[in-house]
Design a protein around this motif. Structure first.
Motif, PDB file in Angstrom:
ATOM      1  N   UNK A 112      38.357  27.832  28.091  1.00 34.25           N
ATOM      2  CA  UNK A 112      38.742  28.478  28.971  1.00 34.25           C
ATOM      3  C   UNK A 112      39.228  27.677  30.124  1.00 34.25           C
ATOM      4  N   UNK A 134      41.918  35.613  39.812  1.00 33.19           N
ATOM      5  CA  UNK A 134      41.537  35.489  38.136  1.00 33.19           C
ATOM      6  C   UNK A 134      40.551  34.298  38.396  1.00 33.19           C
ATOM      7  N   UNK A 139      42.627  28.172  28.576  1.00 33.53           N
ATOM      8  CA  UNK A 139      43.137  29.309  29.012  1.00 33.53           C
ATOM      9  C   UNK A 139      44.273  29.267  30.208  1.00 33.53           C
ATOM     10  N   UNK A 140      42.730  28.266  30.896  1.00 37.24           N
ATOM     11  CA  UNK A 140      43.286  28.603  32.258  1.00 37.24           C
ATOM     12  C   UNK A 140      44.603  28.010  32.868  1.00 37.24           C
ATOM     13  N   UNK A 174      41.550  37.930  27.936  1.00 38.47           N
ATOM     14  CA  UNK A 174      40.665  36.974  28.560  1.00 38.47           C
ATOM     15  C   UNK A 174      39.470  37.854  28.934  1.00 38.47           C
ATOM     16  N   UNK A 175      39.262  37.930  30.340  1.00 33.89           N
ATOM     17  CA  UNK A 175      37.995  37.977  31.044  1.00 33.89           C
ATOM     18  C   UNK A 175      37.264  39.431  29.817  1.00 33.89           C
ATOM     19  N   UNK A 212      37.212  33.738  36.235  1.00 32.04           N
ATOM     20  CA  UNK A 212      36.908  32.863  35.422  1.00 32.04           C
ATOM     21  C   UNK A 212      35.705  32.081  35.485  1.00 32.04           C
ATOM     22  N   UNK A 258      33.103  34.077  34.162  1.00 38.41           N
ATOM     23  CA  UNK A 258      32.585  33.176  32.585  1.00 38.41           C
ATOM     24  C   UNK A 258      32.099  32.513  32.381  1.00 38.41           C
ATOM     25  N   UNK A 309      45.316  37.478  31.547  1.00 34.02           N
ATOM     26  CA  UNK A 309      43.867  38.008  32.039  1.00 34.02           C
ATOM     27  C   UNK A 309      43.163  38.511  31.759  1.00 34.02           C
ATOM     28  N   UNK A 321      35.691  37.991  26.215  1.00 36.27           N
ATOM     29  CA  UNK A 321      35.092  36.724  26.397  1.00 36.27           C
ATOM     30  C   UNK A 321      33.855  37.350  27.311  1.00 36.27           C
ATOM     31  N   UNK A 322      33.697  38.274  28.383  1.00 34.02           N
ATOM     32  CA  UNK A 322      32.982  39.148  29.404  1.00 34.02           C
ATOM     33  C   UNK A 322      32.278  40.041  27.998  1.00 34.02           C
TER      34      UNK A 322
END
Lengths: 380, 641
Positions: free
Chosen positions: A293, B50, A296-297, A330-331, B54, B57, A327, A334-335
């Motif tokens: 994470x 964002x 990715x951030x 990824x969200x 995050x 998550x 974004x 993973x979500x």
């Protein structure tokens, strides 16, 4: 020819502006990808190294694409916006004829590469193409995006590819395009009241689509399942429950590379594509997942910095499109594996197995790198 | 240098050089300064969104991996573990000399593990389509079998007794047949065929009501398992069944076994060593062949059952033939299922005189030296009761030896019916003996009280007990009903000086290491309490019946071994022709008895069986087998009734 394509990278003026942090994050993600693909498929007959090696080849091609795109002045691409837009639509139409049917969908164009079963997925490229064409369009509209009619026009700009993709069908990619549209018009300065109104209308339309069976039964099931996976633990909820079990079982430090119980038992279908995060979650635990994470951030932070620092509106718009693209992926991905998002088929950027998605993502990153290099308008 | 259409955050200072885009230039208005700020605010809002997502998550990861981690991990572990039950081999049954009566043979069988089948219906269908031809049945039959045998998530047997070739083919195709498994399964065999069929019982698929019984469930039974049904198989099922073990396999998502990760060995069922002597049993069954009846031999020293035969008999292996057709069941098994040794109660005839004798002696009506005169019959109430012949002067010894009825009419009328009945009960008659076999009948000993109750219940206005009924009772006729086992134990009590034993089929149970885990302890059901001279008088009379000049049971005599016995012929009422059950009770050797026998021949189709002529030769053959006297001794002796 090749050198000419990447010549600008060697100009000291631009070379100094290469975003090294972004490149670092990209390479790190690729390494994670190869490891995860290897162990995700190791238990399958003919899996393991085969998939990892193929992904390695995809990455090499993708890196070349990224470098070449970064070397170009991004405004050059927007000049061909009408051609890109039409070409994209034609490719999306072509799958209706050329694609084999897999799990009830037609999304691919088989390419005759000897010794390799390779299928191009045009909807992946649609993501980056729409970022470019919408950016060009919004750049031309300028502040007039505040006018409702112009906002509608930008929506129509995105609507055509969305409809073509929904015919395949591919809900995940359709939602990606809508997210990109939202991110870009939001930054371009669309009236927030218009946006709120459109979201409400969208919700209404969704309700209508539900009632009139415009959504496929499997899509409805996925949403039901998202609401309660225990509803059908052996069927639709299976994916998500097994995925949550795998990730949860990773605990703090994971079960060790190659030692994931759920991974090795192949309890999670598609765990080298959409559900690849389960492998990372199970085998490297909270620590590994958090590091991923963070990586990715870092990538997103570099993208946002590019948006903030770019003095060129076109560059800002493309960059925000790319940031939104990443974004969202990824969200949502993973979500979905964590059971807090519905199961829609979007890959985990730079990690899920697949050539088209990797290339599309790396072209997008190439654009970001290029914008970053050229962020200062007045250069001496 | 700048050759692109630019939307600059600041008003462009130079006009664009691109002439081709002149049409657009009009729309490229400079952005007002506040739009830069707007843009910056909106970017911050996007960044905030964002960050929030995050954080969500990360929070979710925290919840699943750290808060729920332990639970999830054990869930994953159990996900991949499957326990495959390892059935315990059922215990063997042998006779006292170790001769095999019930054993197991290996059989290959194919079963379906429902948990391992594909999740999709179409895929399951595909597996069935491939499996059906392999085991040689149609797809429809296979599906019917599955539906019939499916219980929860238990393994479903689909084919039993398959050949090794079929087994090999299934193993070869295992990757294409997820959820299909094959294995070696023990199957029960009764190597002696019909010998001791009633006594051994058989095994049969467990019934739902049996499965609901906690006592049975704790033995580890599941649906489709076989459980002991009838005989020793049922009575000692708990010893025989053992405890199933399990093999733990790591499995993949398709339920295919990856590797073994642990095992719990099953505890095999105990080997039961019976008191039964197979040679004596066989002698009894061959002597009974063609007749309806029973033969029971016990050890008068402790109640061990040496032989327990019932005729006609059947082959218990038929029960293991699956499926056993209804027709086969109706014709080959069902008519022969009654175990006459413990489930048939009939009037015992003159063998009952050992009870009347004891009653007379103990109640003081007679002494061993009391003499009476038999003129060939006597008047009792309004009826004249005949004797077989005119015995003249008889004492107890002669009365037993020659089976004089008149002597016993006098005795019984003197001590009264209630006391005779009380003595019959002391001998264990009229109630279950407690043998370790299911389905035992108790029989009946009448009393005036019981008679009145029964008559009232039947609406009979005359509820009185007449002296004639006492006379009938004294010679084991009328309402007296005993099982052959009861009479064997009764004569055994005479032989051993007065102990009525609880009979035992099983001697001991041995675990797989040969260690004794269960042993039947001798237990007295009652003690007669006769004085030594009184019991000696009865013994004397029985000895005279076989060996004396007036005896009725000469045909039971053996060279070198003194046998004591009593014949009985129980007349059946109502028949046009003379018909009677034949009885014979005996023990040997007279001086130190080790075996007591009761033979019962049922007048099933109006036969006129007699104790001396028909029943005692059966006993003689059993004694010859027991004392290993060989064929020379088994020829029939002289017969007197």
């Amino acid at each position: 020819m090749t050198s000419a394509l990447i010549a600008p990278l060697f100009e000291p003026r631009l070379r100094k502006q290469i975003d090294r942090a972004l490149i670092f994050s990209v390479v790190a993600l690729m390494a994670v990808s190869l490891y995860a693909i290897y162990f995700a498929t190791a238990a399958q007959p003919g899996g393991g190294l085969k998939y990892a090696l193929r992904q390695g080849v995809f990455f090499i091609i993708g890196l070349i694409l990224m470098v070449v795109v970064a070397a170009q002045d991004y405004s050059k691409f927007t000049r061909y916006a009408p051609f890109l837009y039409i070409g994209n639509a034609l490719l999306l139409l072509a799958v209706r004829v050329l694609s084999p049917e897999i799990n009830g969908a037609r999304r691919w164009i088989p390419l005759p590469i000897p010794g390799m079963d390779f299928k191009l997925q045009p909807s992946e490229f649609a993501k980056v193409i729409i970022i470019l064409t919408l950016a060009a369009y919004l750049a031309r509209l300028g502040p007039s995006i505040r006018e409702f009619s112009n906002l509608i026009k930008t929506l129509l700009h995105v609507a055509l590819p969305v409809i073509l993709i929904q015919l395949q069908p591919d809900l995940g990619t359709s939602l990606v395009l809508l997210a990109i549209w939202f991110g870009m018009v939001f930054l371009a300065g669309a009236d927030w009241r218009h946006l709120v109104g459109m979201i409400l209308v969208g919700a209404l339309l969704f309700g209508v689509a539900w009632q009139t069976n415009l959504l496929k039964p499997y899509q409805k099931d996925r949403i039901y399942t998202f609401i309660n996976p225990m509803n059908d633990p052996k069927g639709d909820g299976y994916h998500v429950l097994q995925s949550m079990t795998a990730i949860g079982g990773g605990q703090v430090s994971g079960q060790g590379l190659g030692h994931g119980v759920q991974t090795n038992g192949q309890f999670i279908p598609e765990n080298h594509t959409d559900f690849i995060f389960t492998v990372i979650g199970e085998e490297t635990g909270f620590v590994g997942a958090a590091i991923l994470l963070a990586t990715y951030a870092l990538l997103l932070a570099r993208g946002i910095a590019t948006v903030a620092e770019s003095e060129d509106a076109l560059g800002r718009l493309i960059a925000v499109g790319v940031v939104t693209l990443f974004a969202f992926h990824i969200v949502v991905n993973m979500g979905m594996t964590l059971g807090i998002m519905p199961v829609v088929g979007v890959p985990l950027p730079l990690i899920s197995y697949g050539g088209s998605a990797a290339w599309s993502m790396m072209v997008a990153l190439g654009l970001l790198l290029g914008i970053h290099m050229r962020r200062h308008k007045i250069l001496f | 240098m700048i050759n692109r259409a630019v939307i600059s955050p600041k008003p462009p200072t130079t006009p664009t050089r691109s002439s081709g885009q002149s049409g657009m230039i009009t729309r490229l208005r400079p952005l007002p300064a506040q739009d830069t700020e707007l843009s910056a605010i909106r970017l911050r809002m996007l960044v905030a969104a964002v960050i929030l997502l995050f954080a969500a998550l990360l929070g979710r990861l925290w919840y699943l991996q750290i808060v729920q981690g332990e639970t999830m991990k054990s869930k994953a572990e159990s996900n991949r573990r499957r326990r495959v039950r390892d059935s315990a081999p059922r215990g063997l049954i042998t006779d006292i000399n170790g001769k095999m009566l019930a054993m197991n043979e290996a059989q290959f069988s194919v079963f379906i593990d429902p948990g391992g089948l594909p999740k999709k219906k179409e895929d399951r269908e595909l597996v069935y389509q491939q499996l059906a031809p392999l085991i040689g049945i149609s797809l429809d039959e296979l599906k019917k079998t599955i539906d019939k045998n499916r219980v929860g998530s238990n393994a479903i047997p689909v084919a039993e007794g398959v050949s090794q070739q079929i087994l090999a083919r299934i193993m070869e195709n295992r990757s294409r047949l997820p959820g299909i498994d094959a294995g070696v399964e023990p199957v029960r065999r009764y190597p002696q065929g019909p010998v001791a069929a009633h006594l051994l019982g058989h095994i049969a698929p467990i019934k739902p009501e049996e499965l609901a019984d906690e006592n049975i469930k704790k033995r580890g039974y599941r649906s489709n398992d076989d459980i002991g049904r009838d005989g020793v198989e049922r009575a000692h099922d708990e010893l025989l069944c053992g405890q199933p073990g399990g093999v733990f396999y790591e499995i993949d998502a398709k339920g295919r076994r990856q590797r073994e990760i642990g095992r719990e060995d099953p505890t095999p069922g105990a080997t039961l060593r019976l008191n039964l002597n197979l040679e004596v049993q066989k002698a009894a069954e061959s002597a009974l062949a063609g007749m309806y009846g029973a033969a029971v031999a016990i050890d008068p020293r402790d109640g061990s059952v040496i032989a327990l035969a019932s005729a006609p008999t059947f082959d218990p292996n038929l029960y293991l033939k699956r499926p056993l057709s209804q027709e086969e069941y109706e014709t080959k098994v069902k008519p022969f299922g009654l175990n006459r040794a413990i489930q048939s109660a009939s009037p015992p005839g003159s063998t009952f005189k050992i009870i009347t004798s004891a009653a007379g002696l103990a109640e003081g009506a007679i002494s061993p030296n009391t003499w009476m005169y038999c003129s060939g019959g006597m008047q009792v109430g309004k009826r004249y009761f005949k004797c077989h012949s005119s015995h003249g002067d008889v004492n107890l010894r002669d009365a037993l030896a020659a089976s004089c009825d008149v002597f016993y009419y006098h005795v019984a009328l003197d001590v009264k019916a209630e006391r005779v009945a009380a003595w019959a009960e002391k001998y264990g008659l009229g109630s279950k003996t407690g043998i370790d076999l299911p389905g035992e009948k108790g029989g009946n000993i009448p009393t005036p009280e019981k008679h009145a109750l029964l008559a009232a219940k039947l609406g009979n206005p005359d509820t009185r007990w007449y002296p004639g009924q006492t006379a009938n009772m004294s010679i084991g006729q009328g309402e007296v009903q005993t099982t052959p086992l009861q009479m064997a134990l009764a004569v055994g009590a005479v032989a051993n000086g007065g102990t009525v034993w609880e009979p035992h089929i099983v001697k001991e149970a041995l675990d797989s290491d040969g260690k004794v885990t269960y042993r039947a302890e001798p237990k007295a059901n009652s003690k007669l309490g006769l004085k030594p001279d009184q019991i000696a008088a009865i013994q004397n009379g029985l000895r005279a019946a076989v060996g004396g000049s007036r005896g009725t049971a000469h045909s039971a005599s053996l060279p070198g071994i003194a046998v004591a016995g009593k014949t009985g012929s129980a007349e059946l009422r109502g028949g046009a022709q003379k018909a009677s059950h034949g009885w014979f009770i005996c023990y040997a050797p007279y001086e130190k008895p080790t075996i007591a026998i009761c033979i019962f021949l049922e007048s099933h189709n109006g036969e006129n069986y007699h104790g001396g002529a028909n029943a005692s030769p059966v006993a003689r053959k059993m004694l010859a087998a027991y004392f290993k006297l060989g064929d020379a001794a088994t020829g029939s002796g002289s017969t007197v009734d």
